[in-house]
Design a protein around this motif. Structure first.
Motif, PDB file in Angstrom:
ATOM      1  N   LYS A 187       0.859  -1.208   0.000  1.00  0.00           N
ATOM      2  CA  LYS A 187       0.000   0.000   0.000  1.00  0.00           C
ATOM      3  C   LYS A 187       0.887   1.248   0.000  1.00  0.00           C
ATOM      4  N   SER A 188       1.798   1.336  -0.937  1.00  0.00           N
ATOM      5  CA  SER A 188       2.673   2.513  -0.983  1.00  0.00           C
ATOM      6  C   SER A 188       3.103   2.787  -2.420  1.00  0.00           C
ATOM      7  N   GLU A 189       3.275   4.054  -2.727  1.00  0.00           N
ATOM      8  CA  GLU A 189       3.842   4.454  -4.029  1.00  0.00           C
ATOM      9  C   GLU A 189       4.359   5.880  -3.889  1.00  0.00           C
ATOM     10  N   THR A 190       5.412   6.161  -4.613  1.00  0.00           N
ATOM     11  CA  THR A 190       5.919   7.532  -4.610  1.00  0.00           C
ATOM     12  C   THR A 190       4.996   8.385  -5.492  1.00  0.00           C
ATOM     13  N   VAL A 191       4.984   9.690  -5.205  1.00  0.00           N
ATOM     14  CA  VAL A 191       4.186  10.599  -6.029  1.00  0.00           C
ATOM     15  C   VAL A 191       4.709  10.521  -7.473  1.00  0.00           C
ATOM     16  N   ASP A 192       3.808  10.358  -8.422  1.00  0.00           N
ATOM     17  CA  ASP A 192       4.129  10.230  -9.860  1.00  0.00           C
ATOM     18  C   ASP A 192       5.018   9.009 -10.137  1.00  0.00           C
ATOM     19  N   ALA A 193       4.983   8.022  -9.235  1.00  0.00           N
ATOM     20  CA  ALA A 193       5.801   6.804  -9.385  1.00  0.00           C
ATOM     21  C   ALA A 193       7.269   7.150  -9.668  1.00  0.00           C
ATOM     22  N   ALA A 194       7.760   8.203  -9.007  1.00  0.00           N
ATOM     23  CA  ALA A 194       9.142   8.658  -9.241  1.00  0.00           C
ATOM     24  C   ALA A 194      10.144   7.580  -8.804  1.00  0.00           C
ATOM     25  N   ARG A 195      11.198   7.456  -9.575  1.00  0.00           N
ATOM     26  CA  ARG A 195      12.268   6.508  -9.223  1.00  0.00           C
ATOM     27  C   ARG A 195      13.598   7.263  -9.187  1.00  0.00           C
ATOM     28  N   ILE A 196      13.597   8.304  -8.358  1.00  0.00           N
ATOM     29  CA  ILE A 196      14.810   9.109  -8.204  1.00  0.00           C
ATOM     30  C   ILE A 196      15.114   9.236  -6.713  1.00  0.00           C
ATOM     31  N   GLY A 197      16.228   9.839  -6.356  1.00  0.00           N
ATOM     32  CA  GLY A 197      16.556  10.078  -4.939  1.00  0.00           C
ATOM     33  C   GLY A 197      16.494   8.787  -4.139  1.00  0.00           C
ATOM     34  N   LEU A 198      15.788   8.829  -3.025  1.00  0.00           N
ATOM     35  CA  LEU A 198      15.731   7.652  -2.155  1.00  0.00           C
ATOM     36  C   LEU A 198      14.878   6.527  -2.745  1.00  0.00           C
ATOM     37  N   ALA A 199      14.195   6.797  -3.854  1.00  0.00           N
ATOM     38  CA  ALA A 199      13.396   5.745  -4.500  1.00  0.00           C
ATOM     39  C   ALA A 199      14.121   5.163  -5.711  1.00  0.00           C
TER      40      ALA A 199
END
Ligand code: AKG
Length: 267
Positions: A241-253
């Motif tokens: 039940k988690s996702e980064t805003v805009d499914a971003a894959r930068i920084g800590l993601a």
């Protein structure tokens, strides 16, 4: 853990925003090898051939400063084994009732012993983890931190302290600072929501024990005035039940699709 123990831990986590487990089932030998791995990283030795991510503390830096190394599992096999261990995965899986749980960021924290009389520069100021989540996660994302002790964490070794109930109405991004050293004056300036009293609970843990805290729970720690280093890993985890805003894959993601950010539990 028995069903009763899990239910008690879950009730504590929901009410207080944290819970402790002295015996999650991490093998003693693995804890010992992870301590050796920690020392190897501090010496700049990487048995994987790959260094950790860019970090506030690097080999050769002052050994009497707080040592924080980002993504230590990149540089050491035993640390990778520890953060992936199924006993830890089962505990957090049962605690959250999630479909799956993934490790998404890890920090090595080594707090050197300091005489009580010396200037304190190894405290960790009151903060919430959400303040440091960059990129941000969606509002309802389920994120928490498993803090695994690798040394005996006693009242004198600068244990983590939590403010119970502080997760229920988050204090917001200006509410804390990981790098602050004066926890008492921070406490005077942080406004808790009406009705939440300021109480501090120390997370006293044996080597191999773990505390779990919600991303909105206020926490910090004072200096280590024992005669041994305080050693731990802060293992940041997420559920299905988690996702980064805009499914971003930068920084800590950046490493969400990398096997060194393992899925540690599947229902
Ligand atoms: O190790 C500490 O005292 C604080 C660690 C922390 O901030 C965390 O695990 O989120």
């Amino acid at each position: 853990m028995t069903t009763n123990q899990i239910e008690t831990a879950r009730a504590r986590y929901d009410a207080d925003g944290f819970c402790l487990n002295d015996t999650p089932g991490l093998p003693e030998d693995l804890v010992r090898r992870a301590v050796e791995g920690m020392d190897a990283l501090r010496d700049g030795e990487y048995d994987t051939g790959v260094p950790p991510e860019e970090s506030p503390w690097n080999p050769g830096d002052d050994p009497d400063r707080l040592c924080k190394i980002e993504m230590p599992q990149f540089g050491n096999r035993a640390i990778m084994e520890l953060i992936s261990h199924p006993a830890l995965g089962d505990f957090v899986g049962q605690l959250t009732g999630a479909k799956w749980v993934q490790v998404w960021w890890v920090q090595l924290l080594y707090k050197p012993p300091k005489p009580a009389t010396s200037d304190d520069d190894t405290s960790i100021g009151w903060h919430t983890d959400r303040q440091y989540h960059c990129p941000p996660w969606t509002r309802d994302s389920e994120l928490f931190t498993a803090w695994v002790a690798l040394s005996d964490v006693t009242a004198s070794s600068g244990p983590m302290k939590f403010v119970p109930g502080s997760h229920r109405t988050p204090v917001g991004d200006d509410g804390g600072d990981f790098f602050a050293q004066d926890l008492a004056s921070q406490r005077d300036s942080i406004r808790l929501p009406d009705g939440t009293p300021w109480r501090e609970v120390e997370a006293i843990l044996p080597p191999g024990g773990v505390s779990i805290h919600h991303r909105d729970t206020l926490h910090g720690s004072g200096p280590n005035v024992s005669n041994q280093p305080r050693r731990s890993f802060a293992i940041h985890m997420r559920t299905d039940k988690s996702e980064t805003v805009d499914a971003a894959r930068i920084g800590l993601a950046e490493f969400l699709e990398d096997p060194r950010c393992p899925i540690v539990y599947r229902a």
